[in-house]
Write a protein that holds these residues in place. Structure first.
Motif, PDB file in Angstrom:
ATOM      1  N   MET A 164       0.829  -1.203   0.000  1.00  0.00           N
ATOM      2  CA  MET A 164       0.000   0.000   0.000  1.00  0.00           C
ATOM      3  C   MET A 164       0.864   1.253   0.000  1.00  0.00           C
ATOM      4  N   ARG A 165       1.862   1.220   0.918  1.00  0.00           N
ATOM      5  CA  ARG A 165       2.743   2.375   1.038  1.00  0.00           C
ATOM      6  C   ARG A 165       3.443   2.656  -0.289  1.00  0.00           C
ATOM      7  N   HIS A 166       3.942   1.573  -0.905  1.00  0.00           N
ATOM      8  CA  HIS A 166       4.684   1.728  -2.158  1.00  0.00           C
ATOM      9  C   HIS A 166       3.769   2.195  -3.284  1.00  0.00           C
ATOM     10  N   PHE A 167       2.567   1.616  -3.333  1.00  0.00           N
ATOM     11  CA  PHE A 167       1.647   2.019  -4.390  1.00  0.00           C
ATOM     12  C   PHE A 167       1.304   3.501  -4.253  1.00  0.00           C
ATOM     13  N   PHE A 168       1.029   3.929  -3.004  1.00  0.00           N
ATOM     14  CA  PHE A 168       0.625   5.328  -2.840  1.00  0.00           C
ATOM     15  C   PHE A 168       1.774   6.293  -3.149  1.00  0.00           C
TER      16      PHE A 168
ATOM     17  N   LYS B 212      10.258  -6.610  -7.584  1.00  0.00           N
ATOM     18  CA  LYS B 212      11.340  -5.847  -6.943  1.00  0.00           C
ATOM     19  C   LYS B 212      10.810  -5.154  -5.688  1.00  0.00           C
ATOM     20  N   ILE B 213       9.631  -4.569  -5.812  1.00  0.00           N
ATOM     21  CA  ILE B 213       9.043  -3.893  -4.646  1.00  0.00           C
ATOM     22  C   ILE B 213       8.744  -4.915  -3.551  1.00  0.00           C
ATOM     23  N   ARG B 214       8.167  -6.046  -3.963  1.00  0.00           N
ATOM     24  CA  ARG B 214       7.833  -7.047  -2.951  1.00  0.00           C
ATOM     25  C   ARG B 214       9.100  -7.491  -2.218  1.00  0.00           C
ATOM     26  N   GLY B 215      10.182  -7.671  -2.985  1.00  0.00           N
ATOM     27  CA  GLY B 215      11.448  -8.099  -2.392  1.00  0.00           C
ATOM     28  C   GLY B 215      12.008  -7.090  -1.403  1.00  0.00           C
ATOM     29  N   SER B 216      11.606  -5.831  -1.543  1.00  0.00           N
ATOM     30  CA  SER B 216      12.177  -4.803  -0.659  1.00  0.00           C
ATOM     31  C   SER B 216      11.413  -4.702   0.661  1.00  0.00           C
ATOM     32  N   ILE B 217      10.306  -5.456   0.770  1.00  0.00           N
ATOM     33  CA  ILE B 217       9.489  -5.351   1.991  1.00  0.00           C
ATOM     34  C   ILE B 217      10.023  -6.322   3.044  1.00  0.00           C
ATOM     35  N   ASP B 218      10.331  -5.789   4.202  1.00  0.00           N
ATOM     36  CA  ASP B 218      10.821  -6.607   5.309  1.00  0.00           C
ATOM     37  C   ASP B 218       9.625  -6.953   6.200  1.00  0.00           C
ATOM     38  N   ALA B 219       9.271  -8.234   6.237  1.00  0.00           N
ATOM     39  CA  ALA B 219       8.083  -8.636   6.990  1.00  0.00           C
ATOM     40  C   ALA B 219       8.253  -8.395   8.489  1.00  0.00           C
ATOM     41  N   GLU B 220       9.512  -8.287   8.930  1.00  0.00           N
ATOM     42  CA  GLU B 220       9.764  -8.135  10.366  1.00  0.00           C
ATOM     43  C   GLU B 220       9.821  -6.678  10.801  1.00  0.00           C
ATOM     44  N   LYS B 221       9.873  -5.762   9.831  1.00  0.00           N
ATOM     45  CA  LYS B 221      10.130  -4.386  10.213  1.00  0.00           C
ATOM     46  C   LYS B 221       9.527  -3.428   9.191  1.00  0.00           C
ATOM     47  N   ALA B 222       8.766  -2.474   9.691  1.00  0.00           N
ATOM     48  CA  ALA B 222       8.175  -1.487   8.785  1.00  0.00           C
ATOM     49  C   ALA B 222       9.259  -0.593   8.193  1.00  0.00           C
ATOM     50  N   THR B 223       9.145  -0.282   6.930  1.00  0.00           N
ATOM     51  CA  THR B 223      10.063   0.679   6.303  1.00  0.00           C
ATOM     52  C   THR B 223       9.429   2.057   6.435  1.00  0.00           C
TER      53      THR B 223
ATOM     54  N   SER C 180       8.112   5.645   5.712  1.00  0.00           N
ATOM     55  CA  SER C 180       7.741   6.232   4.423  1.00  0.00           C
ATOM     56  C   SER C 180       8.808   7.184   3.901  1.00  0.00           C
ATOM     57  N   SER C 181       9.606   7.759   4.827  1.00  0.00           N
ATOM     58  CA  SER C 181      10.665   8.667   4.371  1.00  0.00           C
ATOM     59  C   SER C 181      11.671   7.930   3.493  1.00  0.00           C
ATOM     60  N   GLN C 182      11.677   6.577   3.584  1.00  0.00           N
ATOM     61  CA  GLN C 182      12.627   5.816   2.749  1.00  0.00           C
ATOM     62  C   GLN C 182      11.960   5.218   1.513  1.00  0.00           C
ATOM     63  N   VAL C 183      10.699   5.509   1.325  1.00  0.00           N
ATOM     64  CA  VAL C 183       9.989   4.969   0.155  1.00  0.00           C
ATOM     65  C   VAL C 183       9.641   6.135  -0.771  1.00  0.00           C
ATOM     66  N   HIS C 184      10.073   6.024  -2.000  1.00  0.00           N
ATOM     67  CA  HIS C 184       9.817   7.122  -2.943  1.00  0.00           C
ATOM     68  C   HIS C 184       9.165   6.572  -4.202  1.00  0.00           C
ATOM     69  N   ALA C 185       8.480   7.441  -4.908  1.00  0.00           N
ATOM     70  CA  ALA C 185       7.913   7.037  -6.191  1.00  0.00           C
ATOM     71  C   ALA C 185       9.044   6.552  -7.092  1.00  0.00           C
TER      72      ALA C 185
ATOM     73  N   ALA D 286      24.947   2.313 -13.165  1.00  0.00           N
ATOM     74  CA  ALA D 286      24.052   3.465 -13.149  1.00  0.00           C
ATOM     75  C   ALA D 286      23.632   3.675 -11.707  1.00  0.00           C
ATOM     76  N   ASP D 287      23.209   4.872 -11.412  1.00  0.00           N
ATOM     77  CA  ASP D 287      22.899   5.212 -10.024  1.00  0.00           C
ATOM     78  C   ASP D 287      21.468   4.807  -9.681  1.00  0.00           C
ATOM     79  N   PRO D 288      21.274   3.990  -8.634  1.00  0.00           N
ATOM     80  CA  PRO D 288      19.899   3.613  -8.276  1.00  0.00           C
ATOM     81  C   PRO D 288      19.076   4.812  -7.803  1.00  0.00           C
ATOM     82  N   ARG D 289      19.740   5.937  -7.550  1.00  0.00           N
ATOM     83  CA  ARG D 289      19.014   7.147  -7.139  1.00  0.00           C
ATOM     84  C   ARG D 289      18.183   7.713  -8.290  1.00  0.00           C
ATOM     85  N   SER D 290      18.433   7.228  -9.505  1.00  0.00           N
ATOM     86  CA  SER D 290      17.730   7.776 -10.659  1.00  0.00           C
ATOM     87  C   SER D 290      17.363   6.649 -11.605  1.00  0.00           C
ATOM     88  N   GLY D 291      16.846   7.008 -12.764  1.00  0.00           N
ATOM     89  CA  GLY D 291      16.334   5.974 -13.659  1.00  0.00           C
ATOM     90  C   GLY D 291      17.283   5.532 -14.765  1.00  0.00           C
ATOM     91  N   GLY D 292      18.550   5.898 -14.692  1.00  0.00           N
ATOM     92  CA  GLY D 292      19.477   5.532 -15.761  1.00  0.00           C
ATOM     93  C   GLY D 292      19.817   4.049 -15.733  1.00  0.00           C
TER      94      GLY D 292
END
Ligand code: DON
Length: 249
Positions: free
Chosen positions: A1-5, A33-44, A46-51, A238-244
């Motif tokens: 939900m967080r990632h989608f929003f 990729k998004i699913r893989g980034s979700i830690d079931a034991e710990k909430a991420t 929102s400040s670390q989740v970006h569009a 390429a830098d994961p900070r951007s889309g290259g």
């Protein structure tokens, strides 16, 4: 939900008016990729989740690209209009934007320019003079042969981004992608603050604060495109900070 929003906040709107990247958003690889980034034991937080930044979408920033071939030819290019849309003036009949590079001078010596840099008389505006630049398209040589080629956008942070990625490869022997991914920090004398990306441990930040640094948390610093020569291999990052993406032929 967080990632989608997070994606919704940036990428959704009336498709009669904007281009919604539906195919990219629904790509199973992206979703996995998004699913893989979700830690079931710990909430991420929102400040670390970006569009997501989907490729094909051009950034409004300074651009850097690095190129290398098997013969050891290398090119590092950083080019810029300076601020977003430069001076916001288009050359009549020609269709390109004019830059606002005058701000790379000390427009008023002793006062901050648009990047907060305080500069003196040496960099004051004068006819025929070239303003100081922080752009550092970089080719690193080792034993007379190219070792790495790199660069980044980011105004004054470019200098420290390139320095840190180079140190990561040279002194810490990181592979090129780790070197590019590693969290970055920036200090430019004034304002007197140490800007740090996410990724540093709270202990480190605590120690730095106790030692007198004013630590300020910032979002992404730069967008480094780097290539490293490694025993006959060309490693691109390429830098994961951007889309290259790193491409090869
Ligand atoms: O040459 C300089 O230092 C600046 N004109 C660079 C501007 C820049 O990187 C802006 N974008 N990210």
């Amino acid at each position: 939900m967080r990632h989608f929003f997070a994606d919704r906040s940036e990428h959704l709107g009336d498709p009669d008016f904007v281009k919604v990247p539906l195919t990219a958003m629904l790509d199973p690889k992206y979703i996995l990729k998004i699913r893989g980034s979700i830690d079931a034991e710990k909430a991420t937080p929102s400040s670390q989740v970006h569009a997501a930044v989907f490729t094909g979408r051009e950034s409004n920033e300074t651009t850097h690209f690095s190129v290398a071939d098997a013969q050891g030819n290398v090119v590092a290019v950083t080019y810029t209009l300076n601020g977003g849309y430069g001076s916001k003036v288009t050359a009549a009949g020609l269709g390109f934007l004019l830059n606002n590079e005058m701000d790379d001078f000390a427009p008023k010596p002793g006062e901050a320019n648009m990047y907060g840099l305080i500069q003196g008389e040496f960099n004051a505006i004068q006819p025929g003079k070239t303003p100081l630049s922080s752009m550092v398209p970089t080719i690193l040589m080792r034993d007379g042969k190219p070792f790495a080629v790199l660069g980044s956008p980011g105004g004054p942070t470019i200098i420290n981004t390139v320095l840190e990625v180079a140190i990561n490869m040279i002194d810490w022997n990181m592979n090129v992608q780790d070197a590019v991914n590693w969290p970055r920090f920036h200090h430019q004398w004034l304002p007197d603050e140490l800007r740090m990306e996410s990724g540093y441990s709270p202990d480190t930040i605590d120690l730095l604060t106790k030692r007198g640094y004013t630590v300020k948390h910032v979002g992404a610093q730069g967008e480094c495109a780097a290539i490293r020569f490694n025993n006959g291999w060309l490693e691109g990052a390429a830098d994961p900070r951007s889309g290259g993406t790193a491409g090869g032929y």
